[in-house]
Write an enzyme that holds these catalytic residues in place. Structure first.
Site, mmCIF file in Angstrom:
data_model
loop_
_atom_site.group_PDB
_atom_site.id
_atom_site.type_symbol
_atom_site.label_atom_id
_atom_site.label_comp_id
_atom_site.label_asym_id
_atom_site.label_seq_id
_atom_site.Cartn_x
_atom_site.Cartn_y
_atom_site.Cartn_z
ATOM 1 N N ARG A 34 5.859 4.814 -51.968
ATOM 2 C CA ARG A 34 5.210 5.717 -52.928
ATOM 3 C C ARG A 34 5.882 7.091 -52.901
ATOM 4 O O ARG A 34 5.620 7.917 -52.029
ATOM 5 C CB ARG A 34 3.714 5.822 -52.605
ATOM 6 C CG ARG A 34 3.003 4.486 -52.807
ATOM 7 C CD ARG A 34 1.526 4.564 -52.468
ATOM 8 N NE ARG A 34 1.274 4.637 -51.038
ATOM 9 C CZ ARG A 34 0.061 4.535 -50.492
ATOM 10 N NH1 ARG A 34 -0.998 4.384 -51.284
ATOM 11 N NH2 ARG A 34 -0.100 4.603 -49.190
ATOM 12 N N ASN A 86 6.058 0.672 -38.503
ATOM 13 C CA ASN A 86 4.636 0.718 -38.843
ATOM 14 C C ASN A 86 4.298 -0.031 -40.125
ATOM 15 O O ASN A 86 3.166 -0.488 -40.282
ATOM 16 C CB ASN A 86 4.211 2.190 -38.968
ATOM 17 C CG ASN A 86 2.852 2.334 -39.612
ATOM 18 O OD1 ASN A 86 1.835 1.976 -39.022
ATOM 19 N ND2 ASN A 86 2.815 2.849 -40.830
ATOM 20 N N TYR A 152 -1.993 -13.937 -41.624
ATOM 21 C CA TYR A 152 -1.868 -12.571 -41.085
ATOM 22 C C TYR A 152 -1.731 -12.628 -39.570
ATOM 23 O O TYR A 152 -0.850 -11.970 -38.990
ATOM 24 C CB TYR A 152 -3.071 -11.716 -41.487
ATOM 25 C CG TYR A 152 -3.017 -10.344 -40.855
ATOM 26 C CD1 TYR A 152 -2.022 -9.435 -41.219
ATOM 27 C CD2 TYR A 152 -3.934 -9.967 -39.873
ATOM 28 C CE1 TYR A 152 -1.948 -8.178 -40.622
ATOM 29 C CE2 TYR A 152 -3.862 -8.717 -39.274
ATOM 30 C CZ TYR A 152 -2.872 -7.828 -39.653
ATOM 31 O OH TYR A 152 -2.782 -6.593 -39.051
ATOM 32 N N LYS A 156 1.455 -11.357 -37.066
ATOM 33 C CA LYS A 156 1.323 -10.414 -35.952
ATOM 34 C C LYS A 156 1.640 -11.092 -34.609
ATOM 35 O O LYS A 156 2.102 -10.411 -33.678
ATOM 36 C CB LYS A 156 -0.070 -9.775 -35.959
ATOM 37 C CG LYS A 156 -0.260 -8.777 -37.090
ATOM 38 C CD LYS A 156 0.798 -7.647 -37.048
ATOM 39 C CE LYS A 156 0.569 -6.579 -38.091
ATOM 40 N NZ LYS A 156 1.539 -5.468 -38.017
ATOM 41 N N GLY A 183 -7.049 -2.545 -32.519
ATOM 42 C CA GLY A 183 -8.162 -3.314 -33.049
ATOM 43 C C GLY A 183 -8.547 -2.719 -34.397
ATOM 44 O O GLY A 183 -7.689 -2.448 -35.229
ATOM 45 N N PHE A 189 -5.972 -0.079 -44.659
ATOM 46 C CA PHE A 189 -5.707 -1.483 -44.333
ATOM 47 C C PHE A 189 -6.674 -2.437 -45.042
ATOM 48 O O PHE A 189 -6.258 -3.388 -45.709
ATOM 49 C CB PHE A 189 -5.784 -1.676 -42.817
ATOM 50 C CG PHE A 189 -5.596 -3.094 -42.353
ATOM 51 C CD1 PHE A 189 -4.326 -3.600 -42.135
ATOM 52 C CD2 PHE A 189 -6.684 -3.917 -42.140
ATOM 53 C CE1 PHE A 189 -4.142 -4.912 -41.717
ATOM 54 C CE2 PHE A 189 -6.507 -5.237 -41.726
ATOM 55 C CZ PHE A 189 -5.241 -5.727 -41.508
#
Length: 251
Positions: A34, A86, A152, A156, A183, A189
């Site tokens: 962005r 990230n 997902y 991870k 967590g 998100f």
């Protein structure tokens, strides 16, 4: 002056890291999709902390564009001391038989392949310099699997494995590698996961105090600021109200 390169720098953990590392006197290379938000953050940080900031508009999924913008940096900006991988996301929360394959591709391409594309280039620069520190943002989802988290969680878990593999491969070159596994953190998100449904996203954190992006940035800075002979291999950080991926104490 040291330099940090941060992907996904326009919101959440990436944005908090940009602020904290700027405060610590790092110059920054910020990568995000962005452009308006990225330029706004860069101007703010440069003015507030009197540092230099380079902005790179790129989607980590697009290897050709990503490679072009990274390799196009002036040589002095390729002396990266800290890489914070990230950029990442979750899309959907469906059982495997009802999953959207476009969502699967987005998660795999961003969370796994995007991380690899960035790391391949930047780790090469670090090897030449014989120093550096790579921070990979994982998740509790990389430590345990939960219902409807299938793909997902798989991405991870892949980050968890890559973190270990990177540490082995880069050991001879004096490069540190750290996994930071949050967590529940209240950022964009859940809004992204639920495709802009803010009400649904808010319900994820109802009745508890989640982690903030700043909490994770603080943990990253702790890992980066250790003495040269110390490496934090892996850190799992949860809000006090969360004991596992699915066990949460709501009031």
């Amino acid at each position: 002056m040291k330099t940090a390169l941060i992907t996904g720098a326009t919101s959440g953990i990436g944005k908090s890291c940009a602020h904290l590392f700027a405060q610590q006197g790092y110059q920054l290379v910020l990568v995000a999709r962005r452009e308006d938000k990225l330029n706004e953050i860069a101007r703010h940080l440069a003015d507030k902390y009197a540092i230099e900031v380079k902005t790179l508009i790129a989607d980590v999924r697009n290897n050709a564009v990503l490679t072009a913008v990274l390799e196009g940096l002036p040589q002095q900006w390729k002396q990266i001391d800290v890489l914070i991988n990230n950029a990442g996301l979750s899309q959907g929360l469906d059982p495997i038989d009802k999953g959207d394959t476009t969502d699967w591709d987005t998660m795999i391409d961003t969370n796994v392949k995007g991380l690899l594309y960035v790391t391949k280039i930047v780790s090469g620069w670090m090897i030449s310099a014989k120093k550096g520190h790579i921070i990979n943002i994982g998740s509790i989802a990389g430590k345990e699997v939960y219902p409807n988290g299938n793909v997902y969680c798989a991405t991870k878990h892949a980050v968890d494995a890559l973190n270990k593999g990177m540490r082995m491969d880069l050991l001879p070159h004096g490069i540190k590698v750290t996994a930071i596994n949050p967590g529940m953190v209240e950022t964009e998100f859940s809004v992204v996961r639920f495709k802009g449904d803010e009400d649904k996203a808010k319900k994820v954190y109802e009745g508890l105090e989640p982690l903030l992006a700043q909490d994770i940035a603080d943990a990253i800075w702790f890992a980066v600021s250790r003495p040269a002979h110390v490496n934090i291999n892996d850190m799992l950080i949860m809000p006090a109200a969360q004991a596992s991926a699915t066990l949460v104490n709501r009031k």
